[in-house]
Motif scaffolding. Sequence first.
Motif, mmCIF file in Angstrom:
data_model
loop_
_atom_site.group_PDB
_atom_site.id
_atom_site.type_symbol
_atom_site.label_atom_id
_atom_site.label_comp_id
_atom_site.label_asym_id
_atom_site.label_seq_id
_atom_site.Cartn_x
_atom_site.Cartn_y
_atom_site.Cartn_z
ATOM 1 N N GLU A 149 51.568 -41.515 -7.451
ATOM 2 C CA GLU A 149 52.399 -42.616 -6.970
ATOM 3 C C GLU A 149 51.517 -43.731 -6.428
ATOM 4 O O GLU A 149 50.486 -43.464 -5.816
ATOM 5 N N THR A 150 51.947 -44.966 -6.650
ATOM 6 C CA THR A 150 51.229 -46.144 -6.178
ATOM 7 C C THR A 150 52.203 -47.079 -5.493
ATOM 8 O O THR A 150 53.215 -47.479 -6.087
ATOM 9 N N ASP A 151 51.927 -47.425 -4.228
ATOM 10 C CA ASP A 151 52.766 -48.393 -3.518
ATOM 11 C C ASP A 151 52.599 -49.768 -4.159
ATOM 12 O O ASP A 151 51.479 -50.231 -4.346
ATOM 13 N N LEU A 152 53.712 -50.423 -4.475
ATOM 14 C CA LEU A 152 53.668 -51.718 -5.146
ATOM 15 C C LEU A 152 54.049 -52.891 -4.249
ATOM 16 O O LEU A 152 53.851 -54.037 -4.629
ATOM 17 N N ILE A 153 54.641 -52.624 -3.075
ATOM 18 C CA ILE A 153 54.841 -53.675 -2.086
ATOM 19 C C ILE A 153 54.347 -53.153 -0.746
ATOM 20 O O ILE A 153 54.356 -51.950 -0.499
ATOM 21 N N SER A 154 53.918 -54.066 0.101
ATOM 22 C CA SER A 154 53.310 -53.660 1.366
ATOM 23 C C SER A 154 54.214 -53.883 2.574
ATOM 24 O O SER A 154 53.916 -53.411 3.650
ATOM 25 N N SER A 155 55.303 -54.617 2.404
ATOM 26 C CA SER A 155 56.191 -54.872 3.540
ATOM 27 C C SER A 155 57.631 -54.949 3.050
ATOM 28 O O SER A 155 57.890 -55.155 1.872
ATOM 29 N N SER A 156 58.572 -54.796 3.967
ATOM 30 C CA SER A 156 59.996 -54.829 3.626
ATOM 31 C C SER A 156 60.393 -56.195 3.092
ATOM 32 O O SER A 156 59.865 -57.225 3.519
ATOM 33 N N LYS A 157 61.345 -56.185 2.166
ATOM 34 C CA LYS A 157 61.843 -57.423 1.559
ATOM 35 C C LYS A 157 63.352 -57.490 1.715
ATOM 36 O O LYS A 157 64.061 -56.526 1.440
ATOM 37 N N GLN A 199 56.775 -60.442 -5.133
ATOM 38 C CA GLN A 199 55.760 -59.973 -6.071
ATOM 39 C C GLN A 199 55.337 -58.537 -5.781
ATOM 40 O O GLN A 199 55.216 -58.141 -4.618
ATOM 41 N N LEU A 200 55.087 -57.782 -6.853
ATOM 42 C CA LEU A 200 54.511 -56.447 -6.755
ATOM 43 C C LEU A 200 52.988 -56.586 -6.856
ATOM 44 O O LEU A 200 52.487 -57.573 -7.396
ATOM 45 N N SER A 201 52.273 -55.582 -6.379
ATOM 46 C CA SER A 201 50.809 -55.643 -6.418
ATOM 47 C C SER A 201 50.251 -55.456 -7.833
ATOM 48 O O SER A 201 49.124 -55.853 -8.109
ATOM 49 N N GLU A 202 51.028 -54.848 -8.729
ATOM 50 C CA GLU A 202 50.631 -54.733 -10.134
ATOM 51 C C GLU A 202 51.864 -54.595 -10.995
ATOM 52 O O GLU A 202 52.973 -54.378 -10.488
ATOM 53 N N SER A 203 51.685 -54.709 -12.296
ATOM 54 C CA SER A 203 52.814 -54.720 -13.221
ATOM 55 C C SER A 203 53.551 -53.387 -13.242
ATOM 56 O O SER A 203 52.938 -52.314 -13.257
ATOM 57 N N LYS A 259 60.282 -45.873 -7.976
ATOM 58 C CA LYS A 259 61.147 -45.484 -6.871
ATOM 59 C C LYS A 259 61.357 -46.723 -6.013
ATOM 60 O O LYS A 259 60.392 -47.370 -5.607
ATOM 61 N N ILE A 260 62.616 -47.053 -5.760
ATOM 62 C CA ILE A 260 62.937 -48.198 -4.924
ATOM 63 C C ILE A 260 63.620 -47.661 -3.672
ATOM 64 O O ILE A 260 64.700 -47.068 -3.745
ATOM 65 N N TYR A 261 62.971 -47.845 -2.533
ATOM 66 C CA TYR A 261 63.510 -47.379 -1.257
ATOM 67 C C TYR A 261 64.228 -48.536 -0.588
ATOM 68 O O TYR A 261 63.727 -49.666 -0.578
ATOM 69 N N CYS A 262 65.399 -48.272 -0.046
ATOM 70 C CA CYS A 262 66.123 -49.318 0.664
ATOM 71 C C CYS A 262 66.770 -48.725 1.906
ATOM 72 O O CYS A 262 67.055 -47.539 1.977
ATOM 73 N N ALA A 263 66.963 -49.579 2.875
ATOM 74 C CA ALA A 263 67.635 -49.209 4.114
ATOM 75 C C ALA A 263 68.782 -50.183 4.324
ATOM 76 O O ALA A 263 68.778 -51.288 3.789
ATOM 77 N N ARG A 264 69.739 -49.772 5.124
ATOM 78 C CA ARG A 264 70.899 -50.635 5.380
ATOM 79 C C ARG A 264 70.464 -51.957 5.978
ATOM 80 O O ARG A 264 70.951 -53.007 5.642
ATOM 81 N N ASN A 265 69.541 -51.936 6.869
ATOM 82 C CA ASN A 265 68.919 -53.143 7.393
ATOM 83 C C ASN A 265 67.557 -52.735 7.933
ATOM 84 O O ASN A 265 67.268 -51.547 8.037
ATOM 85 N N LYS A 298 60.357 -50.229 0.305
ATOM 86 C CA LYS A 298 59.175 -49.811 -0.437
ATOM 87 C C LYS A 298 59.525 -49.714 -1.913
ATOM 88 O O LYS A 298 60.623 -49.327 -2.271
ATOM 89 N N ILE A 299 58.572 -50.082 -2.762
ATOM 90 C CA ILE A 299 58.682 -49.846 -4.198
ATOM 91 C C ILE A 299 57.421 -49.101 -4.600
ATOM 92 O O ILE A 299 56.306 -49.527 -4.286
ATOM 93 N N VAL A 300 57.625 -47.981 -5.283
ATOM 94 C CA VAL A 300 56.514 -47.110 -5.644
ATOM 95 C C VAL A 300 56.525 -46.887 -7.148
ATOM 96 O O VAL A 300 57.550 -46.508 -7.713
ATOM 97 N N GLY A 301 55.397 -47.134 -7.806
ATOM 98 C CA GLY A 301 55.237 -46.800 -9.218
ATOM 99 C C GLY A 301 54.885 -45.327 -9.327
ATOM 100 O O GLY A 301 54.031 -44.834 -8.588
ATOM 101 N N VAL A 302 55.536 -44.620 -10.239
ATOM 102 C CA VAL A 302 55.327 -43.186 -10.395
ATOM 103 C C VAL A 302 54.828 -42.898 -11.811
ATOM 104 O O VAL A 302 55.393 -43.388 -12.787
#
Length: 158
Positions: free
Chosen positions: A41-49, A58-62, A70-76, A147-151
Motif C-alpha cells: 500500500e502507498t499513501d497518495l494524499i498527505s492531509s484530509s480533503k 492532487q495525488l502524490s502519484e498516478s 482505498k478511499i477513507y472518509c469521515a463524516r467530518n 486518506k487515499i491509498v494505492g493498493v
Amino acid sequence: MAGTNEMGSVEGQLVGLPLAGPETFTIQQLAYLKRALGVDETDLISSSKECSSGATFQLSESIANFERVKIYCARNPSANSNLCNEVLVGSAYYYIQASFIDGSSLLIDTAQLTISGTTVTVNAIARKTLAATTLTTSTNAPMTITKIVGVHRIAGGN
C-alpha cells in the motif's frame, strides 16, 4: 534418515526457508513479498480533503500505477469515524459513502469522484435519508476524504 537434518516431506523441500521470524528479512525482501502478495500500500494524499462539489486535489502519484484504491472518509474532520471504500482502478467514476444517524434518521452521504492520473475531482455530493426516494443535492458536505491509498502496485508503475 535418522541422525540427519533432512526433511522427508515434500512441503519441507518446497519451502526451503529458515524457520525464523520476519526480523530476518531485509526491508527490500519485505517490500517484494508485499508486492507479490498484493498487499503493498502507498499513501497518495498527505492531509484530509474537504469533499465538496467541484473540489479538486492532487495525488502524490498516478492512480494508474495501482490495481485498487482505498478511499477513507469521515463524516467530518473531527468525527471519530473513518470508513474505507475500496474499488478497482479504471472506473469512470468512484463513489464513496458514509452513513450516520442524525436524530432518528439514518443519513447516507454519497460523493461521486473522478480520478485521472494524479487529479481527483469531486463531481457531486448527495444526501439521502432512509425514507427518501430521491437524492437531494447537499451544498455542504459532511464528508472529508481522510486518506487515499494505492493498493498492489502493478507492473510498469513507478
